[in-house]
Design an enzyme around this catalytic site. Structure first.
Site, PDB file in Angstrom:
ATOM      1  N   GLN A 149      36.804  52.160  33.879  1.00  0.00           N
ATOM      2  CA  GLN A 149      36.570  53.432  34.531  1.00  0.00           C
ATOM      3  C   GLN A 149      37.909  54.139  34.596  1.00  0.00           C
ATOM      4  O   GLN A 149      38.957  53.498  34.621  1.00  0.00           O
ATOM      5  CB  GLN A 149      35.993  53.209  35.924  1.00  0.00           C
ATOM      6  CG  GLN A 149      35.060  54.295  36.368  1.00  0.00           C
ATOM      7  CD  GLN A 149      33.968  53.766  37.273  1.00  0.00           C
ATOM      8  OE1 GLN A 149      34.174  52.812  37.998  1.00  0.00           O
ATOM      9  NE2 GLN A 149      32.807  54.374  37.229  1.00  0.00           N
ATOM     10  N   THR A 209      37.057  47.929  39.986  1.00  0.00           N
ATOM     11  CA  THR A 209      36.564  46.673  39.433  1.00  0.00           C
ATOM     12  C   THR A 209      35.268  46.943  38.667  1.00  0.00           C
ATOM     13  O   THR A 209      34.453  46.060  38.474  1.00  0.00           O
ATOM     14  CB  THR A 209      36.403  45.648  40.571  1.00  0.00           C
ATOM     15  OG1 THR A 209      37.621  45.625  41.311  1.00  0.00           O
ATOM     16  CG2 THR A 209      36.149  44.245  40.066  1.00  0.00           C
ATOM     17  N   HIS A 210      35.077  48.201  38.280  1.00  0.00           N
ATOM     18  CA  HIS A 210      33.848  48.581  37.568  1.00  0.00           C
ATOM     19  C   HIS A 210      34.063  48.438  36.075  1.00  0.00           C
ATOM     20  O   HIS A 210      34.525  49.354  35.416  1.00  0.00           O
ATOM     21  CB  HIS A 210      33.473  50.009  37.921  1.00  0.00           C
ATOM     22  CG  HIS A 210      33.322  50.219  39.399  1.00  0.00           C
ATOM     23  ND1 HIS A 210      33.613  51.391  40.020  1.00  0.00           N
ATOM     24  CD2 HIS A 210      32.915  49.365  40.370  1.00  0.00           C
ATOM     25  CE1 HIS A 210      33.389  51.273  41.325  1.00  0.00           C
ATOM     26  NE2 HIS A 210      32.969  50.049  41.561  1.00  0.00           N
ATOM     27  N   MET A 211      33.735  47.258  35.590  1.00  0.00           N
ATOM     28  CA  MET A 211      33.900  46.985  34.171  1.00  0.00           C
ATOM     29  C   MET A 211      32.549  46.728  33.548  1.00  0.00           C
ATOM     30  O   MET A 211      31.617  46.299  34.228  1.00  0.00           O
ATOM     31  CB  MET A 211      34.799  45.771  34.004  1.00  0.00           C
ATOM     32  CG  MET A 211      36.165  46.089  34.569  1.00  0.00           C
ATOM     33  SD  MET A 211      37.084  44.644  34.891  1.00  0.00           S
ATOM     34  CE  MET A 211      38.681  45.188  34.356  1.00  0.00           C
TER      35      MET A 211
END
Lengths: 234, 592
Positions: free
Chosen positions: B348, B518-520
């Site tokens: 992101q 931590t948006h993977m």
């Protein structure tokens, strides 16, 4: 479930440490005054990881990172050196939170600390290297310097203008800065932020953790002082 | 340390975060005997979230109490395929979870539905802007599933999560001041929107003044007491400010532990085993059928768990990791663009503005909730004309005041020293007088960004680490510059005394030392063609039909929104296909 909250063992440890270990002395250094707590008495704290010389260096360093001034308390009077010493005995201090397997390759700073030293060794080897480098460059010991001289040294370390090995100056500076802010602003249960004075200075309410009645009082100052985990009986 | 073979089970689930918990509930409802394996420890509201010991920033944020312990395992990172990778040694840029509940125990709670346009992103751009618009290095794809197909699952997931929000359009009727860009909904949110912080209202008012369309962020933090369809109960959020990194002490934030696990505990044919680290998905001699999994338990025993059905539901990139370790599917090769496992990793693209106010204006940033706030969607997805702009993607903007704490501190004005009296004065002057806003931008998949196995570094079991090859590319810099410029208009309309703009500059590298998100996603992407995707539209492996791979790993590219709402809906969608079609006649649900 027979699991105690994470804070309780640390608190017990801290209290035990403070109660049982006789006070150390910093007599003979320019920092004897800094070892006095804000209430005027001896801090009563003997470091469990740092040597007396190292602890004097730590104290002299954090005293400049967050100095006492008209805005509010300094790091030393809030027991930040004690906090850093206590942290060295935790899993974190031993590097147990970090991936520590070799090889340790050089990489740009954007890849984080790739040196392979845990916080204990960053301090131990870093302070030794800094003492040598400072003596060579400035001709005196850090702990014998005036506040202004120490600021000059710290600025040089921050800007990588003090050659040191194996711990680079900027890494020791960064470790100090991180841990100093932690000790200044964390819950007193960890040994720093004595009397929650840093929280009071900035208006942080600590562990109150319930603002149901305050979320929509728009623009108003939150009127209550902080509470700590210890206050709450944990 | 022994070799042990357990009794056969109908289904085994790898990982017990949101996807594992949803699948466990769905498959046990279908009558299956289910074993869930979680690599991390048992966790719950008590003791991990117990007040007041959980309200401890040093332990939870600085020392990462609930996050993955990198000492055991991590991943290595490099910028390009020509570089040597080095390990991600200290948690900073992103904070993967571990333990029962996964990152779902200590997430924030922003609960979104992906936009219909993004589910067919490549087709949409090609139709609207022409075949040549999408840059050559951008490897975006359609998902192979439509919003209409997912809608019932978004709805049900919101009911399970107890999501608070204001709908805009329900069954074609405009029902309130929600997000006017939202797709049609079949029902309103289960709970009314939360109260807003002062910061969020200042942002919303300014956004409306400059012609944007502010609305309340859908939040899986309960605005009222709530009982979900599983009979699990939530209490109203107190805006304590301890969401991300913490287990909610108040049962207000949706988590697998609060919203699903209490119901699963009543199910006799469900078993959850913590501290069981799966090392391989086992296949038969054809390699086309999974026979179960091999894991290492807390005592170091090597345990085989035979199963008819395997659900892989680990954190984001770890799904690709497990397939690479298990040699299932063809690894992606960036030089040819062929192969699918590890392809289209996406992150992101976060950029921000802080606005500073005078000492009479108290914004009290310590008051907050993780999913709470006001957003605008005018420059997210394809809600604006990309034609003249030359980039793909966008960003929702928001004030999502999740609770600033003392160590982390708030932003400080440009020019503030890092230490000393000047620093202290700035902290004191600004801590309670600042509003932070984010452009929570997309990161489009790029042919150069991918996952494979590291040739050098090993984890605590001797397994090769996962290796991430990732950096920002032209599309990211252009998107960042454009969206931050648009968000700046809101900041200016708020009339602050100062502002600090943080935006990626062209050429700026990925920085592992500062938290981003931590948006993977990606690595095991879904699609309609086994040559370009790893799983079909039901998240079933193209290669091994009794293996389903659920999670953000299925996203063919990144989102502007937080991923969890879409992850949950996709998991229910996959579970429905398993229950209604697969179990009656096990085999591929889509012919390759």
């Amino acid at each position: 479930m027979p699991i105690s909250p994470p804070g309780s063992s640390r608190r017990a440890f801290l209290l035990k440490t403070v109660a049982m270990i006789p006070a150390m002395t910093l007599a003979g250094t320019a920092l004897a005054g800094l070892a006095q707590a804000a209430d005027g008495g001896p801090s009563g704290y003997a470091p469990s990881f740092f040597t007396a010389d190292e602890f004097a260096f730590v104290t002299a360093f954090v005293d400049r990172l967050i100095p006492a001034d008209e805005e509010g308390p300094g790091a030393v009077e809030l027991d930040v050196p004690n906090f850093i010493d206590l942290q060295m005995n935790t899993t974190y201090g031993h590097g147990g939170l970090w991936y520590m397997h070799p090889p340790f390759r050089q990489a740009p700073a954007t890849f984080g600390n790739q040196l392979g030293l845990p916080p204990r060794e960053i301090y131990r080897q870093g302070i030794a290297a800094a003492e040598t480098a400072i003596q060579a460059k400035y001709g005196k010991r850090f702990t014998d310097m005036t506040a202004g001289e120490r600021d000059t040294v710290i600025t040089a370390m921050q800007k990588k203008a003090l050659a040191m090995a194996p711990v680079p100056a900027s890494m020791l500076f960064g470790q100090f800065l991180t841990n100093t802010k932690e000790g200044y602003f964390s819950d007193p249960i960890h040994g720093g932020n004595r009397g929650m004075a840093a929280w009071k200075m900035i208006g942080y309410p600590g562990a109150r953790a319930d603002f149901t009645d305050w979320v929509d009082r728009y623009g108003a100052k939150y009127p209550f002082g902080p509470v700590s985990i210890t206050d709450l009986g944990a | 340390m022994r070799d042990i073979t357990m009794k056969h089970t109908d289904a085994v689930i790898i990982g017990f975060g949101w996807t594992g918990a949803i699948m466990a509930k769905e498959l046990t409802e279908a009558g299956l005997k289910v074993v869930a394996l979680e690599r991390g420890p048992n966790r719950d509201t008590y003791p991990e979230g117990a007040y007041p010991s959980s309200i401890d920033e040093l332990t939870h944020n600085s020392r990462s109490e609930l996050f993955q312990r990198l000492a055991k395992t991590t991943l290595s990172i490099r910028y390009t395929a020509n570089d040597e990778a080095v390990p991600y040694r200290q948690l900073a840029a992103f904070l993967p979870g571990t333990g029962v509940g996964g990152a779902g125990l200590h997430w924030s709670g922003c609960h979104w539905r992906i936009t219909p346009e993004e589910l067919r992103l490549r087709s949409r751009y090609e139709e609207r802007y022409g075949k040549n618009f999408i840059p050559e290095d951008i490897t975006i794809q359609d998902w192979g599933v439509t919003y209409e197909e997912l809608e019932p699952h978004f709805t049900f997931a919101e009911k399970v999560f107890g999501t608070s929000g204001q709908a805009y359009k329900v069954n074609g009727e405009i029902v309130g001041a929600g997000n006017p860009f939202d797709a049609d909904r079949s029902t309103p949110f289960p709970l009314p929107p939360m109260k807003n912080t002062y910061s969020a209202t200042l942002f919303g008012k300014a956004a409306a003044e400059v012609g944007y369309h502010p609305f309340d962020i859908p939040s899986a933090n309960a605005s009222q007491a709530y009982t979900n369809p599983y009979g699990c109960q939530m209490g109203p959020c107190t805006f304590c400010g301890f969401c991300s990194g913490y287990a909610c002490y108040n049962y207000s934030k949706a988590s697998p532990n609060v919203n699903i696990l209490p119901a699963l505990r009543q199910v006799p044919h469900f078993e959850l085993r913590a501290e069981c680290d799966v090392v391989q998905i086992l296949t038969d001699s054809t390699g086309k059928k999974a026979t179960g999994v091999l894991y290492v338990d807390a005592a170091g025993n090597r345990v085989t768990q035979p199963a008819d059905l395997v659900i892989l539901g680990t954190f984001a990139y770890n799904n690709a990791y497990m397939l690479l370790l298990s040699k299932i599917g063809t690894p992606y090769d960036p030089s040819t663009g062929e192969g699918v496992i590890g392809k289209n990793f996406a992150y992101q693209n976060e950029n921000s503005i802080a606005t500073f106010f005078d000492d009479k204006t108290y914004t009290n940033p310590f008051i907050g909730a993780g999913g709470n706030g006001v957003a605008v969607d005018d420059f997210n997805s394809d809600h604006f004309d990309h034609g003249p702009l030359g980039f793909v993607g966008g960003a929702p903007f928001w004030v999502n005041q999740a609770g600033t704490k003392a160590i982390g501190g708030g932003p400080l004005p440009d020019g503030t020293p890092e230490w000393g009296s000047g620093w202290k004065k700035a902290v004191k002057e600004n801590f309670t007088h600042v509003v932070s806003m984010n452009a929570h931008g997309t990161n489009m998949s790029n042919r150069a960004n991918f996952l494979d196995l590291d040739p050098t570094y090993k984890d605590y079991l001797g397994r090769p680490l996962l290796r991430l090859t990732f950096d920002w590319h032209d599309n990211d810099y252009k998107m960042a510059a454009f969206t931050v410029d648009k968000m700046k208009k809101i900041a200016e309309a708020m009339n602050p005394k100062a502002m600090k703009v943080s935006v990626k500059k062209p050429g700026q590298h990925f920085d592992m030392t500062h938290y981003q998100t931590t948006h993977m996603g990606g690595g095991v992407i879904m699609g309609d063609n086994p040559k370009t995707s790893a799983v079909n539209r039901y998240l079933q492996s193209w290669d091994v039909s009794n293996l389903f791979v659920v999670g953000s790993s299925a996203f063919p590219q990144g989102l502007g929104y937080n991923p969890t709402g879409t992850v949950a809906a996709l998991t229910y969608w996959s579970a429905k296909a398993i229950r209604e079609t697969y179990l009656k006649n096990p085999g591929p649900l889509v012919q390759a």
